[in-house]
Design a protein around this motif. Structure first.
Motif, PDB file in Angstrom:
ATOM      1  N   GLU A 161     -28.700   4.635  -7.933  1.00  0.00           N
ATOM      2  CA  GLU A 161     -29.940   4.513  -7.158  1.00  0.00           C
ATOM      3  C   GLU A 161     -30.789   3.349  -7.647  1.00  0.00           C
ATOM      4  O   GLU A 161     -31.350   2.597  -6.844  1.00  0.00           O
ATOM      5  CB  GLU A 161     -30.733   5.824  -7.243  1.00  0.00           C
ATOM      6  CG  GLU A 161     -30.027   6.995  -6.560  1.00  0.00           C
ATOM      7  CD  GLU A 161     -30.874   8.253  -6.580  1.00  0.00           C
ATOM      8  OE1 GLU A 161     -31.980   8.208  -7.156  1.00  0.00           O
ATOM      9  OE2 GLU A 161     -30.433   9.274  -6.014  1.00  0.00           O
ATOM     10  N   GLU A 162     -30.859   3.203  -8.953  1.00  0.00           N
ATOM     11  CA  GLU A 162     -31.626   2.085  -9.520  1.00  0.00           C
ATOM     12  C   GLU A 162     -30.999   0.746  -9.141  1.00  0.00           C
ATOM     13  O   GLU A 162     -31.700  -0.218  -8.792  1.00  0.00           O
ATOM     14  CB  GLU A 162     -31.689   2.222 -11.044  1.00  0.00           C
ATOM     15  CG  GLU A 162     -32.499   1.129 -11.729  1.00  0.00           C
ATOM     16  CD  GLU A 162     -32.497   1.259 -13.240  1.00  0.00           C
ATOM     17  OE1 GLU A 162     -32.971   0.312 -13.908  1.00  0.00           O
ATOM     18  OE2 GLU A 162     -32.018   2.291 -13.753  1.00  0.00           O
ATOM     19  N   ALA A 163     -29.662   0.682  -9.202  1.00  0.00           N
ATOM     20  CA  ALA A 163     -28.958  -0.552  -8.877  1.00  0.00           C
ATOM     21  C   ALA A 163     -29.110  -0.897  -7.388  1.00  0.00           C
ATOM     22  O   ALA A 163     -29.394  -2.045  -7.035  1.00  0.00           O
ATOM     23  CB  ALA A 163     -27.476  -0.413  -9.225  1.00  0.00           C
ATOM     24  N   ILE A 164     -28.942   0.095  -6.530  1.00  0.00           N
ATOM     25  CA  ILE A 164     -29.064  -0.119  -5.087  1.00  0.00           C
ATOM     26  C   ILE A 164     -30.470  -0.590  -4.730  1.00  0.00           C
ATOM     27  O   ILE A 164     -30.664  -1.490  -3.902  1.00  0.00           O
ATOM     28  CB  ILE A 164     -28.726   1.183  -4.320  1.00  0.00           C
ATOM     29  CG1 ILE A 164     -27.267   1.577  -4.551  1.00  0.00           C
ATOM     30  CG2 ILE A 164     -28.994   1.008  -2.829  1.00  0.00           C
ATOM     31  CD1 ILE A 164     -26.259   0.563  -4.124  1.00  0.00           C
ATOM     32  N   ASP A 165     -31.452   0.002  -5.384  1.00  0.00           N
ATOM     33  CA  ASP A 165     -32.838  -0.391  -5.141  1.00  0.00           C
ATOM     34  C   ASP A 165     -33.088  -1.825  -5.597  1.00  0.00           C
ATOM     35  O   ASP A 165     -33.780  -2.594  -4.922  1.00  0.00           O
ATOM     36  CB  ASP A 165     -33.787   0.574  -5.866  1.00  0.00           C
ATOM     37  CG  ASP A 165     -35.244   0.241  -5.599  1.00  0.00           C
ATOM     38  OD1 ASP A 165     -35.680   0.370  -4.442  1.00  0.00           O
ATOM     39  OD2 ASP A 165     -35.941  -0.150  -6.564  1.00  0.00           O
TER      40      ASP A 165
END
Length: 304
Positions: free
Chosen positions: A146-150
């Motif tokens: 989620e952090e990477a996608i964001d």
């Protein structure tokens, strides 16, 4: 246990022949014996491979070794490189760091917006995302999808998170193959246990004209597999003591001869027929083992 082990090793096929002839009480139960040997085998096997180094020779190590060469030796090495195929394409100065490497990978060079990805078909977009996510992980070390996608300004949907996890898994395994190998080791007892009945079925098809039922073929299969564990176990222990890899290889070669003798003694067929079936069964066994490993690999990526 001692009688079972001695008969199993020194008299190929005899213990299985005795079993179908009703002589069973003086031997250990073939299934319990297999389970006991396999537990010991995989414990020692895991310990053996934990002590091995799965990493290759690093670039820094190569440079350090080359850097110890004198200028004359470096010039001689350059001359020798010119004589081998593709040797002219090897720039020794670049390897030694005299010339900087110009190409530096950056995930921003591969970056595609979510809108751009949506214009591609599923397969093409997935490959581009995995390539992008791999570069992103290598440069940021961010594990959280989620952090990477964001950070990449992509939609926080299941498929994007799934692809990022698979990209991370691939990079982790590529950089440290031991992670995947340990997974296969941990699943090997279950794979083999469920795989042996299939192999027993194949043996039954090879010897369908013999007055031997499926369960008796299965007993023979468990005895043979137990012997395989014993031979390799001995090889591993001796290799651990002498810090070599020779004895395990010798144990495998001895087992191949043992398997041939076990087939001949148990099924009582001519030498030529036994050799043909021995080769065919080994080919099938190897094929099934590759399929099992492939399925395990798919499972590894699917469940992580």
């Amino acid at each position: 246990m001692n009688r079972t082990l001695a008969t199993l090793i020194f008299y190929p096929g005899k213990i299985s022949r005795d079993y179908i002839n009703g002589i069973r009480t003086k031997y250990a139960n073939p299934f319990r014996f297999f389970l006991s040997i396999s537990i010991i085998f995989f414990i020692i096997w895991s310990f053996t491979f934990q002590s091995n180094n799965f990493g290759g020779v690093s670039d820094n190590q190569t440079v350090a070794e080359l850097d110890q060469f004198s200028e004359k030796e470096k010039e001689e090495l350059k001359e020798e490189l010119q004589k081998v195929p593709f040797g002219k394409e090897i720039d020794l100065d670049t390897i030694l760091g005299i010339k900087p490497v110009e190409i530096i990978k950056n995930y921003k060079d591969r970056h595609l917006t979510q809108r751009q990805l949506d214009t591609l078909n599923l397969i093409e977009s997935s490959f581009k995302q995995i390539s992008l996510y791999s570069e992103f992980y290598n440069q940021t070390s961010i594990l959280n999808p989620e952090e990477a996608i964001d950070s990449l300004d992509h939609s926080n949907k299941f498929w994007n998170r799934y692809l990022y996890r698979k990209a991370v898994d691939t990079e982790i395994i590529w950089n440290n193959p031991k992670v995947f190998f340990d997974y296969l080791i941990s699943k090997s007892p279950f794979i083999i246990f469920f795989f042996l009945p299939v192999f027993a079925l194949i043996i039954w098809l090879f010897y369908f004209y013999k007055p031997i039922n499926y369960m008796e073929h299965l007993v023979f299969t468990f005895h043979v597999q137990s012997t395989f564990f014993v031979f390799v176990l001995i090889g591993l222990i001796v290799d651990l003591i002498f810090k070599s890899e020779v004895f395990t290889t010798i144990a495998l070669l001895i087992f191949l001869f043992y398997l041939y003798k076990a087939l001949r003694n148990f099924y009582n067929e001519r030498r030529f027929v036994t050799i043909v079936k021995f080769l065919a069964l080994n080919f099938i066994f190897l094929t099934l083992a590759i399929i099992a490993a492939f399925i395990s690999a798919l499972t590894f990526f699917a469940i992580r």
